[in-house]
Design a protein around this motif. Structure first.
Motif: not given
Length: 82
Positions: A53-61, A67-77
């Motif tokens: 879904s669109q929720l997967d866009l942020l981790p994909t980008m 981007f090497p650091d951890q981040f909070a996201s609902i989606g998956n790359s």
């Protein structure tokens, strides 16, 4: 690519149009295309078998940008195994 380098990615995403669709199944009705383009780089086209879904866009980008650091996201790359 390294963080801070000048990289341009084009993310082209359509929205679903269920109300105007003649699709026979939910999978076909809610199928939306996504193109990821980076000039000068060949990103291999894929067709995933899993629901995304669109929720997967942020981790994909973030994966695209390296981007090497951890981040909070609902989606998956979309580049990582599920």
């Amino acid at each position: 690519p390294s963080i801070g380098s000048e990289i341009t990615h084009f993310i082209i995403l359509a929205d679903h149009t269920r109300y105007n669709s003649d699709a026979n199944s939910i999978d076909d009705a809610f199928h939306i295309p996504l193109w990821v383009l980076q000039p000068g780089v060949n990103i291999e086209p894929k067709r995933h078998k899993f629901v995304a879904s669109q929720l997967d866009l942020l981790p994909t980008m973030f994966d695209l940008l390296g981007f090497p650091d951890q981040f909070a996201s609902i989606g998956n790359s979309l580049f990582r195994e599920r």
